[in-house]
Design a protein around this motif. Structure first.
Motif, PDB file in Angstrom:
ATOM      1  N   TRP A  38      25.931 112.090  59.698  1.00 53.38           N
ATOM      2  CA  TRP A  38      26.182 112.800  58.459  1.00 53.38           C
ATOM      3  C   TRP A  38      25.118 113.890  58.321  1.00 53.38           C
ATOM      4  CZ3 TRP A  38      24.765 107.787  59.100  1.00 53.38           C
ATOM      5  CH2 TRP A  38      23.493 107.403  58.652  1.00 53.38           C
ATOM      6  N   LEU A  39      25.193 114.645  57.263  1.00 51.02           N
ATOM      7  CA  LEU A  39      24.347 115.825  57.135  1.00 51.02           C
ATOM      8  C   LEU A  39      23.121 115.582  56.254  1.00 51.02           C
ATOM      9  CD1 LEU A  39      27.165 118.469  56.789  1.00 51.02           C
ATOM     10  CD2 LEU A  39      25.493 118.373  58.644  1.00 51.02           C
ATOM     11  N   ARG A  40      21.936 115.777  56.831  1.00 55.72           N
ATOM     12  CA  ARG A  40      20.671 116.024  56.137  1.00 55.72           C
ATOM     13  C   ARG A  40      20.040 114.846  55.407  1.00 55.72           C
ATOM     14  NH1 ARG A  40      23.766 120.696  55.684  1.00 55.72           N
ATOM     15  NH2 ARG A  40      22.707 122.551  56.514  1.00 55.72           N
ATOM     16  N   THR A  41      20.775 114.070  54.660  1.00 56.08           N
ATOM     17  CA  THR A  41      20.133 113.128  53.742  1.00 56.08           C
ATOM     18  C   THR A  41      19.729 111.819  54.415  1.00 56.08           C
ATOM     19  OG1 THR A  41      20.390 111.866  51.694  1.00 56.08           O
ATOM     20  CG2 THR A  41      22.390 112.246  52.975  1.00 56.08           C
ATOM     21  N   PRO A  42      18.512 111.316  54.115  1.00 53.27           N
ATOM     22  CA  PRO A  42      18.088 109.999  54.599  1.00 53.27           C
ATOM     23  C   PRO A  42      18.537 108.872  53.665  1.00 53.27           C
ATOM     24  CG  PRO A  42      16.270 111.022  53.446  1.00 53.27           C
ATOM     25  CD  PRO A  42      17.410 112.020  53.408  1.00 53.27           C
ATOM     26  N   GLU A  43      19.319 109.204  52.641  1.00 53.61           N
ATOM     27  CA  GLU A  43      19.815 108.213  51.695  1.00 53.61           C
ATOM     28  C   GLU A  43      21.338 108.164  51.759  1.00 53.61           C
ATOM     29  OE1 GLU A  43      18.092 109.487  47.985  1.00 53.61           O
ATOM     30  OE2 GLU A  43      16.155 108.574  48.463  1.00 53.61           O
ATOM     31  N   PRO A  44      21.876 107.623  52.870  1.00 57.17           N
ATOM     32  CA  PRO A  44      23.333 107.631  53.061  1.00 57.17           C
ATOM     33  C   PRO A  44      24.081 106.825  52.010  1.00 57.17           C
ATOM     34  CG  PRO A  44      22.264 106.219  54.686  1.00 57.17           C
ATOM     35  CD  PRO A  44      21.179 106.973  53.997  1.00 57.17           C
ATOM     36  N   GLU A  45      23.402 105.876  51.382  1.00 55.68           N
ATOM     37  CA  GLU A  45      24.070 105.084  50.345  1.00 55.68           C
ATOM     38  C   GLU A  45      24.529 105.946  49.176  1.00 55.68           C
ATOM     39  OE1 GLU A  45      19.634 105.114  49.464  1.00 55.68           O
ATOM     40  OE2 GLU A  45      20.910 104.843  51.255  1.00 55.68           O
ATOM     41  N   ARG A  46      23.994 107.147  49.058  1.00 57.48           N
ATOM     42  CA  ARG A  46      24.427 108.049  47.994  1.00 57.48           C
ATOM     43  C   ARG A  46      25.692 108.825  48.360  1.00 57.48           C
ATOM     44  NH1 ARG A  46      21.628 109.509  43.764  1.00 57.48           N
ATOM     45  NH2 ARG A  46      22.272 111.708  43.945  1.00 57.48           N
ATOM     46  N   MET A 101      15.919 115.997  55.511  1.00 55.35           N
ATOM     47  CA  MET A 101      16.346 117.371  55.781  1.00 55.35           C
ATOM     48  C   MET A 101      17.135 117.975  54.623  1.00 55.35           C
ATOM     49  SD  MET A 101      17.376 117.106  59.823  1.00 55.35           S
ATOM     50  CE  MET A 101      18.564 115.784  59.570  1.00 55.35           C
ATOM     51  N   ARG A 102      17.115 117.331  53.473  1.00 52.21           N
ATOM     52  CA  ARG A 102      17.812 117.900  52.326  1.00 52.21           C
ATOM     53  C   ARG A 102      17.232 119.275  52.002  1.00 52.21           C
ATOM     54  NH1 ARG A 102      17.734 112.380  48.806  1.00 52.21           N
ATOM     55  NH2 ARG A 102      15.674 112.345  49.778  1.00 52.21           N
ATOM     56  N   GLY A 103      18.088 120.270  51.953  1.00 59.76           N
ATOM     57  CA  GLY A 103      17.668 121.641  51.739  1.00 59.76           C
ATOM     58  C   GLY A 103      17.456 122.443  53.003  1.00 59.76           C
ATOM     59  N   ASN A 104      17.462 121.785  54.177  1.00 63.16           N
ATOM     60  CA  ASN A 104      17.329 122.527  55.427  1.00 63.16           C
ATOM     61  C   ASN A 104      18.571 123.377  55.667  1.00 63.16           C
ATOM     62  OD1 ASN A 104      15.063 120.923  55.699  1.00 63.16           O
ATOM     63  ND2 ASN A 104      15.464 120.382  57.828  1.00 63.16           N
ATOM     64  N   PRO A 105      18.413 124.641  56.007  1.00 65.82           N
ATOM     65  CA  PRO A 105      19.574 125.475  56.332  1.00 65.82           C
ATOM     66  C   PRO A 105      20.283 125.000  57.599  1.00 65.82           C
ATOM     67  CG  PRO A 105      17.661 126.834  55.817  1.00 65.82           C
ATOM     68  CD  PRO A 105      17.169 125.424  55.970  1.00 65.82           C
ATOM     69  N   ASP A 106      21.482 125.536  57.826  1.00 74.43           N
ATOM     70  CA  ASP A 106      22.219 125.245  59.053  1.00 74.43           C
ATOM     71  C   ASP A 106      21.396 125.594  60.277  1.00 74.43           C
ATOM     72  OD1 ASP A 106      24.533 124.471  57.648  1.00 74.43           O
ATOM     73  OD2 ASP A 106      25.232 126.532  57.529  1.00 74.43           O
ATOM     74  N   SER A 107      21.519 124.765  61.312  1.00 75.79           N
ATOM     75  CA  SER A 107      20.823 124.928  62.589  1.00 75.79           C
ATOM     76  C   SER A 107      19.310 124.806  62.480  1.00 75.79           C
ATOM     77  CB  SER A 107      21.193 126.257  63.270  1.00 75.79           C
ATOM     78  OG  SER A 107      22.503 126.201  63.772  1.00 75.79           O
ATOM     79  N   CYS A 108      18.827 124.271  61.367  1.00 73.93           N
ATOM     80  CA  CYS A 108      17.422 123.866  61.263  1.00 73.93           C
ATOM     81  C   CYS A 108      17.348 122.346  61.464  1.00 73.93           C
ATOM     82  CB  CYS A 108      16.846 124.307  59.924  1.00 73.93           C
ATOM     83  SG  CYS A 108      16.647 126.091  59.801  1.00 73.93           S
ATOM     84  N   GLY A 109      16.302 121.695  60.971  1.00 72.11           N
ATOM     85  CA  GLY A 109      16.158 120.266  61.208  1.00 72.11           C
ATOM     86  C   GLY A 109      15.482 119.978  62.532  1.00 72.11           C
ATOM     87  N   VAL A 110      15.963 118.965  63.248  1.00 70.21           N
ATOM     88  CA  VAL A 110      15.267 118.449  64.435  1.00 70.21           C
ATOM     89  C   VAL A 110      15.551 119.321  65.648  1.00 70.21           C
ATOM     90  CG1 VAL A 110      15.001 116.517  66.011  1.00 70.21           C
ATOM     91  CG2 VAL A 110      15.265 116.093  63.560  1.00 70.21           C
TER      92      VAL A 110
END
Length: 541
Positions: A338-346, A64-73
């Protein structure tokens, strides 16, 4: 039967999809831009629920990187066909403006805990997808259909097409089977079959104070569908004093002993401005099938604050202080997202010294990689605190405690530094400044602190009043800092989108920003969330 207080899933748990498999009940709810995607709660009795999984956990399933607020799933649908679990969901990439970007996907799993498959892309013709398993073995995919040419809105009806699980795609003819009623904005479809009827449950009226559940039926899955004689079957749209507002977007489940229940989203607004800090929550209503083969909500259509359920609810944990510590061997507690990223290690890791270490990246308004780890606010009043170890170099380094809704609405108590590198504590907030999301200026005066030492940061919310406080290392007592803020700002109604366009809820957690992009880190010792019973308006939960 015991009376249970609604909502059954308090705090930001919207768009419920309910399922029973044997004696186990499951509810899947929307997570929008928060990762991992989709919350699934489990219960044995419809009253007591535990979060068991968030199935969309990896980049192949959700990025979801780049998804605006209240977008995503949006609006997941959870079903079971006797062999495995099926989860259908939308990953909304854009929602504002005339054109929407709404790809829909399906994942499956042999058990609710997984492993969940990589997604199968289905279509992008609209959102709120649902999958219906007919008794002849066919599978049917429905979603709301969007049309950018349609006035005064783009809600063009409910679209049906067969899904072939072997080919993993939609096949055969497609048809718009329902155009909605005069309530308008038809979405959230679910299909059922009973006594030779196909029943179509939809959400109408928009997800604000005009929201509702509409039921229609047909002898043929392709229609035509006749509308319930007492439409809507659930709504508080004409009842401004009802305890549960914004009621709609529902799903139906039968118990083993033949009872029927409807789960639905709702809001509990507070203050005279009617602000829903806890977002859209999940409630439940008893329903029944009458002699006319229509479903009715018991004591409806206005939703009840109390409902008879098979068991009483144990609220001990709900009212208990939650003290979160960090252990690398067990990972981050399931309450946190957390917000948006599937790479939490970052953005974070748990260190060998049992601290949560955040790697500063974007600022609080970021849409790609924002180091913010938080849990839902599930009470109208609570205390939260943490201890941070942070050595900022300048004013572009910040780390601390945040009450957060979205990039337009948050409060942030941060350890930072001035341009001279001297450490300080300051408060920054962004309050309903759509579309610019500027800080509310002037900022309160920063408080100078020593260059070294951990800092204890805390906030207290009592209804619509928020007060920050802090203590330096070695100090036992917290000291107030800054003014008393309007905590109701962190709500759906102030989320930066017009016309009921903000869909999540308030969170509280920790954050770290490095606007220099030098990956400055901050370490947090623990996090405490302490519910407080404090009457605000009609609610004490």
């Amino acid at each position: 039967m015991p009376q249970v207080l609604n909502p059954i899933l308090p705090g930001f748990n919207a768009d419920p999809s309910i399922l029973r498999v044997g004696d186990d009940y499951y509810i899947a709810t929307s997570t929008f831009e928060w990762f991992p995607g989709v919350q699934i709660h489990h219960s044995k009795d419809l009253a007591n629920w535990d979060l068991v999984t968030r199935p969309l956990t990896r980049k192949a399933q959700l990025d979801m990187r780049g998804n605006p607020d209240s977008c995503g799933v949006w609006a997941p649908c959870l079903t079971h066909d006797g062999d495995k679990f099926w989860l259908v969901y939308t990953d909304v990439k854009r929602k504002d403006g005339a054109f929407k970007d709404t790809p829909n996907y399906i994942v499956t799993a042999p058990k609710i805990e997984g492993p969940w498959s990589d997604p199968v892309y289905i279509n992008s013709s609209g959102f709120d997808p649902s999958l219906f398993h007919d008794d002849d073995g066919k599978k049917w995919f429905v979603n709301m259909l969007q049309d950018h040419r349609r006035k005064p809105n783009f809600f063009a009806g409910i679209r049906l097409q067969e899904y072939d699980p072997k080919q993993e795609k939609l096949v055969g003819p497609m048809k718009t089977i329902f155009y909605g009623t005069e309530l308008n904005l038809v979405e959230g479809p679910h299909l059922y079959k009973r006594n030779g009827w196909y029943f179509l449950l939809t959400a109408e009226g928009g997800t604000g104070y005009g929201h509702a559940c509409t039921l229609a039926r047909s002898r043929d899955i392709w229609g035509p569908y006749e509308v319930h004689p007492q439409n809507p079957i659930l709504s508080s749209r004409d009842q401004p004093l009802a305890a549960l507002q914004r009621a709609g977007h529902g799903d139906i489940v039968d118990t083993p002993d033949g009872k029927t229940y409807l789960v639905h989203l709702c809001g509990r607004p507070t203050t005279q401005l009617r602000r829903s800090v806890l977002g859209r929550e999940t409630s439940i209503q008893e329903a029944y099938w009458d002699k006319d083969d229509w479903l009715y909500v018991k004591n409806g259509p206005v939703p009840s604050l109390y409902v008879d359920l098979p068991a009483a609810r144990d609220d001990t944990k709900y009212w208990s202080e939650q003290r979160y510590t960090f252990d690398a061997s067990t990972g981050l507690h399931k309450d946190f997202q957390w917000l948006r990223t599937p790479e939490p290690e970052r953005i974070f890791r748990i260190t060998s010294s049992n601290q949560l270490e955040l790697t500063g990246r974007e600022g609080m308004g970021g849409w790609f990689e924002q180091a913010l780890v938080a849990r839902r606010q599930t009470h109208f009043s609570y205390d939260a605190e943490t201890v941070v170890d942070f050595s900022p170099d300048d004013e572009r380094h910040m780390a601390g405690l945040t009450a957060y809704y979205c990039r337009f609405n948050f409060f942030y108590l941060a350890v930072s530094a001035g341009a001279d590198g001297n450490r300080e504590i300051l408060i920054v907030s962004s309050e309903a400044s759509y579309p610019n999301a500027h800080f509310k200026l002037p900022l309160p005066d920063a408080v100078p602190i020593p260059q070294e030492g951990k800092v204890r940061l805390a906030l207290s919310i009592r209804g619509n009043r928020l007060q920050f406080s802090y203590a330096l290392e070695g100090e036992a007592e917290l000291k107030n800092i800054g003014p008393v803020y309007d905590a109701s700002i962190v709500s759906d109604e102030c989320g930066g989108h017009p016309n009921d366009g903000s869909f999540t809820g308030a969170f509280v957690g920790v954050a770290c920003s490095d606007l220099n992009r030098a990956e400055k880190t901050a370490a947090f010792d623990y996090f405490v969330y302490r519910p407080v019973k404090y009457r605000t308006d009609r609610y004490e939960v």
